[in-house]
Scaffold this active site. Structure first.
Site, PDB file in Angstrom:
ATOM      1  N   CYS A  99       0.849  -1.180   0.000  1.00 49.40           N
ATOM      2  CA  CYS A  99       0.000   0.000   0.000  1.00 49.40           C
ATOM      3  C   CYS A  99       0.893   1.241   0.000  1.00 49.40           C
ATOM      4  CB  CYS A  99      -0.911  -0.056   1.222  1.00 49.40           C
ATOM      5  SG  CYS A  99      -0.994   1.444   2.176  1.00 49.40           S
ATOM      6  N   GLU A 100       0.624   2.150  -0.931  1.00 48.18           N
ATOM      7  CA  GLU A 100       1.529   3.287  -1.076  1.00 48.18           C
ATOM      8  C   GLU A 100       1.360   4.322   0.040  1.00 48.18           C
ATOM      9  OE1 GLU A 100       0.895   5.011  -4.917  1.00 48.18           O
ATOM     10  OE2 GLU A 100      -0.781   6.245  -4.248  1.00 48.18           O
ATOM     11  N   HIS A 101       0.314   4.190   0.826  1.00 48.99           N
ATOM     12  CA  HIS A 101       0.129   5.147   1.926  1.00 48.99           C
ATOM     13  C   HIS A 101       0.926   4.766   3.165  1.00 48.99           C
ATOM     14  CE1 HIS A 101      -3.958   6.141  -0.070  1.00 48.99           C
ATOM     15  NE2 HIS A 101      -3.000   6.901  -0.539  1.00 48.99           N
ATOM     16  N   HIS A 102       1.182   3.473   3.357  1.00 47.37           N
ATOM     17  CA  HIS A 102       1.858   3.022   4.578  1.00 47.37           C
ATOM     18  C   HIS A 102       3.085   2.150   4.293  1.00 47.37           C
ATOM     19  CE1 HIS A 102      -2.359   3.777   5.869  1.00 47.37           C
ATOM     20  NE2 HIS A 102      -1.766   4.268   6.940  1.00 47.37           N
ATOM     21  N   GLN A 141      -5.265  -0.603  -4.107  1.00 49.97           N
ATOM     22  CA  GLN A 141      -5.941  -1.775  -4.668  1.00 49.97           C
ATOM     23  C   GLN A 141      -6.792  -1.407  -5.886  1.00 49.97           C
ATOM     24  OE1 GLN A 141      -7.913  -4.334  -1.811  1.00 49.97           O
ATOM     25  NE2 GLN A 141      -9.268  -5.144  -3.411  1.00 49.97           N
ATOM     26  N   HIS A 169      -5.763  -5.648   3.900  1.00 47.32           N
ATOM     27  CA  HIS A 169      -4.734  -4.615   4.016  1.00 47.32           C
ATOM     28  C   HIS A 169      -4.191  -4.602   5.435  1.00 47.32           C
ATOM     29  CE1 HIS A 169      -5.482  -2.405   0.150  1.00 47.32           C
ATOM     30  NE2 HIS A 169      -6.456  -3.294   0.185  1.00 47.32           N
ATOM     31  N   CYS A 171      -2.364  -2.462   6.747  1.00 48.93           N
ATOM     32  CA  CYS A 171      -2.443  -1.126   7.349  1.00 48.93           C
ATOM     33  C   CYS A 171      -3.799  -0.926   8.018  1.00 48.93           C
ATOM     34  CB  CYS A 171      -2.178  -0.034   6.313  1.00 48.93           C
ATOM     35  SG  CYS A 171      -3.333   0.000   4.951  1.00 48.93           S
TER      36      CYS A 171
HETATM   37 ZN   LIG Z   1      -2.395   1.651   3.764  1.00 49.70          ZN
END
Ligand SMILES: [Zn+2]
Length: 210
Positions: A99-102, A141, A169, A171
């Site tokens: 996941c590119e956010h975490h 995703q 996920h 995260c």
């Molecule tokens: Zn994430």
């Protein structure tokens, strides 16, 4: 926020999905970042158990982002001499992405359905490689789902493509709201599958087994 269903119908913009320019990997740079994380959480990066950790983590990130340095479109080479024009479904292709956010992993299953045109079909292992090439990047995703669908649709030119991804996920399940077991479902539907709801539900029931 258990199951979410996003129908993503994405317009086709690019012929190639490879980013224009991908810088070469820099293992030392990643490793120094990992060393900083260790220091930041109050660890001693020089203690015996951690001495090789920055290097190992760097190699892991290079592997988990290998798809950034691959051209997915090149994988789509139709098998010659086929007459098959009925729906093809490959279920339960396992995927592991970041996941590119975490930078936290999300893992799950990808299901790909398509209706060939003029007998153009794809080797089954190529479909799995296609999903892997897009999964091994920093992802969302939703974007992963449409990138797989768009590339297959553009390069193989079938009558229709449907991609469904179900993933957990970390995260979301290991931190924050800690909804363990929550599965996010995304789908991308193109061509004939969009126009014909009967074909779409046939594919969906073959995928979900209901
Ligand atoms: Zn994430």
């Amino acid at each position: 926020m258990g199951q979410t269903m996003n129908s993503k119908i994405t317009s086709i913009k690019r012929k190639r999905n490879k980013p224009a320019r991908v810088p070469a990997v820099d293992l030392d740079r990643i490793a120094s970042g990992v060393r900083l994380i260790l220091e930041g959480i109050g660890e001693d990066p020089n203690r015996e158990g951690l001495i090789d950790t920055p290097r190992r983590v760097a190699e892991m990130y290079v592997e988990l982002t290998a798809g950034m340095r691959e051209d997915a479109a090149q994988l789509i080479v139709p098998l010659p001499g086929n007459k098959h024009d009925e729906m093809v479904i490959v279920k339960d292709i396992s995927i592991a992405s970041l996941c590119e956010h975490h930078l936290a992993p999300f893992v799950g299953k990808c299901h790909v359905a398509y209706i060939p045109k003029n007998g153009r079909i794809l080797g089954l292992s190529k479909l799995a490689r296609l999903t892997e090439t897009f999964a091994r990047r920093l992802q969302l995703q939703e974007r992963l789902t449409s990138e797989i669908a768009n590339t297959l649709f553009e390069q193989l030119q079938p009558l229709g493509v449907m991609v469904v991804i179900e993933a957990e996920h970390t995260c979301m399940t290991l931190r924050g709201v800690k909804k363990s077991g929550a599965i996010t479902v995304t789908s991308a539907v193109l061509g004939g599958f969009r126009k014909d709801s009967r074909t779409r539900s046939e594919a969906m029931s073959l995928i979900t087994g209901k």
